[in-house]
Design a protein around this motif. Structure first.
Motif, short mmCIF file in Angstrom:
data_model
loop_
_atom_site.label_atom_id
_atom_site.label_comp_id
_atom_site.label_asym_id
_atom_site.label_seq_id
_atom_site.Cartn_x
_atom_site.Cartn_y
_atom_site.Cartn_z
N LYS A 179 39.56 -106.08 4.52
CA LYS A 179 40.86 -106.09 5.18
C LYS A 179 40.70 -106.04 6.69
O LYS A 179 41.36 -106.77 7.43
N LEU A 180 39.81 -105.16 7.16
CA LEU A 180 39.59 -105.04 8.60
C LEU A 180 39.00 -106.33 9.16
O LEU A 180 39.44 -106.83 10.21
N LEU A 181 38.03 -106.89 8.47
CA LEU A 181 37.38 -108.12 8.93
C LEU A 181 38.37 -109.28 8.94
O LEU A 181 38.41 -110.06 9.90
N SER A 182 39.17 -109.38 7.89
CA SER A 182 40.15 -110.46 7.81
C SER A 182 41.17 -110.37 8.94
O SER A 182 41.52 -111.37 9.57
N VAL A 231 28.31 -114.75 15.24
CA VAL A 231 27.43 -113.65 14.85
C VAL A 231 27.71 -112.40 15.68
O VAL A 231 27.78 -111.29 15.16
N GLU A 232 27.90 -112.59 16.98
CA GLU A 232 28.21 -111.45 17.86
C GLU A 232 29.55 -110.82 17.49
O GLU A 232 29.69 -109.60 17.48
N PHE A 233 30.53 -111.67 17.18
CA PHE A 233 31.83 -111.16 16.78
C PHE A 233 31.72 -110.38 15.48
O PHE A 233 32.29 -109.28 15.34
N LEU A 234 30.99 -110.94 14.51
CA LEU A 234 30.84 -110.27 13.22
C LEU A 234 30.14 -108.93 13.37
O LEU A 234 30.55 -107.93 12.78
N LYS A 235 29.10 -108.89 14.20
CA LYS A 235 28.37 -107.64 14.42
C LYS A 235 29.26 -106.59 15.08
O LYS A 235 29.28 -105.42 14.67
N LYS A 236 30.03 -107.02 16.08
CA LYS A 236 30.91 -106.09 16.78
C LYS A 236 31.96 -105.53 15.84
O LYS A 236 32.26 -104.33 15.86
N THR A 237 32.51 -106.38 15.00
CA THR A 237 33.53 -105.94 14.04
C THR A 237 32.95 -104.99 13.02
O THR A 237 33.54 -103.94 12.71
N MET A 238 31.77 -105.32 12.50
CA MET A 238 31.14 -104.47 11.50
C MET A 238 30.73 -103.12 12.09
O MET A 238 30.78 -102.10 11.41
N ASP A 239 30.34 -103.12 13.36
CA ASP A 239 29.94 -101.87 14.01
C ASP A 239 31.11 -100.90 14.15
O ASP A 239 30.91 -99.70 14.35
N SER A 240 32.33 -101.44 14.07
CA SER A 240 33.51 -100.58 14.19
C SER A 240 33.84 -99.87 12.87
O SER A 240 34.68 -98.98 12.84
N LEU A 241 33.18 -100.27 11.79
CA LEU A 241 33.42 -99.64 10.49
C LEU A 241 32.70 -98.30 10.40
O LEU A 241 31.68 -98.08 11.05
N PRO A 242 33.20 -97.40 9.56
CA PRO A 242 32.46 -96.15 9.29
C PRO A 242 31.08 -96.49 8.74
O PRO A 242 30.90 -97.52 8.07
N GLU A 243 30.12 -95.63 8.99
CA GLU A 243 28.73 -95.91 8.63
C GLU A 243 28.57 -96.22 7.14
O GLU A 243 27.88 -97.18 6.77
#
Length: 218
Positions: A193-196, A142-154
Motif C-alpha cells: 500500500k505504501l509503495l503503491s 532503483v533510487e526511488f524504490l530504495k528510498k521508499t523501502m527505507d521508510s518502512l519499519p525494519e
C-alpha cells in the motif's frame, strides 16, 4: 512544433529547429546556473543540447511526429517555468528525462483512459530504448524504490525483501522469522500500500506499471 529560442523565450521561430550554438556537455553547469537565474541564453544553450535527445525519447512513446514535437516543446516550457526548482538538482539530464517521461505519460492518460493501453505503449518504449535512457531511468527507479523501502519499519522491510526479492512464500517467511503467516501477510499488505501510494504520487502510474518498467530496463 519544436521551439527555438534566440532573444525571447517561447518564440516559435522555426518548426524544423536549427541548432543555434556549439555548446557541449562541459558547458552544462554554467548554462544551468544561467537558467536558474532567469537568463534566457542559459535556457537556449540547454535547449540546444537536449531538444533532439528528448524528442527522440518521447517519440518512442507516442509514435507521432507532431505530438512528439508538441510534447518536447511543453517539456522545455515546464523547465523554464519551474527553473527555480533546479537549484537542488544533482543531474540536470536525469531531471529532464524524468520530466519528459512524466509529462508524456500524463498526456497519454488523457488519450487512452486505459492503463492497459498505456502499458502497451510502455512495452513498446522498452523495446526501443537507448543505453543512455536505460541507465538514467534504471538509476532513478532503483533510487526511488530504495528510498521508499527505507521508510518502512525494519521488520516490514525485511519481510518485503524476503517475499519479493528472494521470492519466498508467506509460509517460508513465517517459519524463518518464527511469526504467523497472517503477520507476514499484514506486513506485505502494508508495504504494498505504501509503495503503491508513493509510486502514484511520484510518477502518476500504478505499482503494476512501475514494476513492468523496472523489470524492462534492468
Amino acid at each position: 512544433m519544436i521551439i527555438g529560442v534566440r532573444s525571447n523565450f517561447g518564440q516559435l521561430i522555426n518548426p524544423n529547429y536549427i541548432k543555434l550554438s556549439n555548446y557541449t556537455q562541459n558547458d552544462q553547469g554554467i548554462l544551468l546556473q544561467q537558467l536558474i537565474a532567469g537568463d534566457e541564453s542559459g535556457f537556449a544553450g540547454l535547449y540546444d543540447l537536449y531538444n533532439r535527445p528528448i524528442y527522440n525519447f518521447i517519440i518512442r512513446f507516442v509514435h507521432s511526429v507532431p505530438l512528439a514535437e508538441d510534447l518536447t516543446q511543453e517539456v522545455f516550457i515546464k523547465i523554464w517555468e519551474n527553473r527555480l526548482c533546479l537549484q537542488g538538482v544533482k543531474s540536470f539530464k536525469a531531471y529532464l528525462y524524468t520530466v519528459a517521461r512524466n509529462h508524456t505519460l500524463n498526456s497519454l492518460k488523457v488519450v487512452f483512459r486505459s492503463e492497459a493501453a498505456i502499458g502497451e505503449v510502455i512495452n513498446s518504449f522498452i523495446d526501443t530504448r537507448s543505453a543512455v535512457e536505460e541507465d538514467i531511468l534504471h538509476k532513478e527507479y532503483v533510487e526511488f524504490l530504495k528510498k521508499t523501502m527505507d521508510s518502512l519499519p525494519e521488520r516490514t522491510r525485511q519481510i518485503f525483501k524476503l517475499c519479493r526479492e528472494q521470492e519466498k512464500t508467506y509460509d517460508e517467511v513465517a517459519k524463518s522469522l518464527n511469526i504467523s503467516r497472517n503477520a507476514v501477510k499484514n506486513h506485505m499488505v502494508h508495504s504494498m500500500k505504501l509503495l503503491s501510494s508513493a509510486i502514484k504520487k511520484e510518477f502518476g502510474i500504478s505499482l503494476t506499471l512501475f514494476m513492468i518498467i523496472l523489470e524492462g530496463i534492468r
